[in-house]
Write a protein that holds these residues in place. Structure first.
Motif, mmCIF file in Angstrom:
data_model
loop_
_atom_site.group_PDB
_atom_site.id
_atom_site.type_symbol
_atom_site.label_atom_id
_atom_site.label_comp_id
_atom_site.label_asym_id
_atom_site.label_seq_id
_atom_site.Cartn_x
_atom_site.Cartn_y
_atom_site.Cartn_z
ATOM 1 N N UNK A 47 13.891 -7.261 -48.432
ATOM 2 C CA UNK A 47 14.936 -6.097 -48.082
ATOM 3 C C UNK A 47 14.416 -4.857 -49.472
ATOM 4 N N UNK A 48 14.343 -3.786 -48.895
ATOM 5 C CA UNK A 48 14.641 -3.146 -47.736
ATOM 6 C C UNK A 48 13.541 -2.011 -47.525
ATOM 7 N N UNK A 49 12.120 -2.970 -47.741
ATOM 8 C CA UNK A 49 10.722 -2.169 -47.364
ATOM 9 C C UNK A 49 10.473 -2.055 -45.835
ATOM 10 N N UNK A 50 9.941 -0.905 -45.588
ATOM 11 C CA UNK A 50 9.237 -0.501 -44.389
ATOM 12 C C UNK A 50 7.869 -0.226 -44.564
ATOM 13 N N UNK A 51 7.071 -0.856 -43.494
ATOM 14 C CA UNK A 51 5.818 -0.837 -43.682
ATOM 15 C C UNK A 51 5.136 0.216 -42.446
ATOM 16 N N UNK A 52 4.300 1.176 -43.071
ATOM 17 C CA UNK A 52 4.119 2.398 -42.247
ATOM 18 C C UNK A 52 2.572 2.391 -42.073
ATOM 19 N N UNK A 53 2.150 3.113 -40.765
ATOM 20 C CA UNK A 53 0.730 3.576 -40.745
ATOM 21 C C UNK A 53 0.836 5.154 -40.541
ATOM 22 N N UNK A 54 -0.177 5.689 -41.406
ATOM 23 C CA UNK A 54 -0.051 7.249 -41.181
ATOM 24 C C UNK A 54 -1.530 7.543 -41.328
ATOM 25 N N UNK A 55 -1.882 8.422 -40.558
ATOM 26 C CA UNK A 55 -3.211 9.145 -40.386
ATOM 27 C C UNK A 55 -3.422 10.424 -40.825
ATOM 28 N N UNK A 56 -4.505 10.810 -41.018
ATOM 29 C CA UNK A 56 -5.003 12.145 -41.387
ATOM 30 C C UNK A 56 -6.267 12.298 -40.638
#
Length: 121
Positions: free
Chosen positions: A32-41
């Motif tokens: 708790x309370x992590x969110x796992x992201x994908x980000x691109x450039x």
């Protein structure tokens, strides 16, 4: 120490599916309370947030990519994955995985180094 590492092929053909894995160490992705992201450039452009899988397995996407994107976690391997379907050359970008701290103003506090994915025949 929290570390994230992007894994996957660097070249994908148009119309195929781009698949990447983010391997996480130093913390459980179910914490708790992590969110796992994908980000691109993309070359010459700014960062684009693609989506996120939460500590409890829910997923959310930016609307422009929602119909082509899936992000899901593999808790047995402490990894989370990105699939981007029907890619075009416009999907060529450096892809980053990152941790978002939902307990601290949703601040992005850890990043992977990024991996370049080129979409080309």
């Amino acid at each position: 120490q929290v570390q994230l590492q992007e894994l996957g092929p660097g070249l994908v053909k148009p119309s195929q599916t781009l698949s990447l894995t983010c391997s996480v160490s130093g913390v459980s992705i179910t914490t708790n309370y992590y969110y796992w992201s994908w980000i691109r450039q993309a070359p010459g452009k700014g960062l684009e947030w693609m989506g996120v899988v939460t500590y409890n397995g829910n997923d959310y996407y930016t609307p422009s990519l929602a119909n082509r994107t899936s992000i899901y976690s593999d808790t047995s391997k402490n990894q989370f994955n990105l699939q981007l379907r029907s890619v075009t050359p416009e999907d060529t970008a450096v892809y980053y995985c990152a941790r978002v701290d939902g307990g601290n103003r949703f601040r992005v506090d850890y990043w992977g180094k990024g991996t370049l994915v080129t979409v080309s025949p």
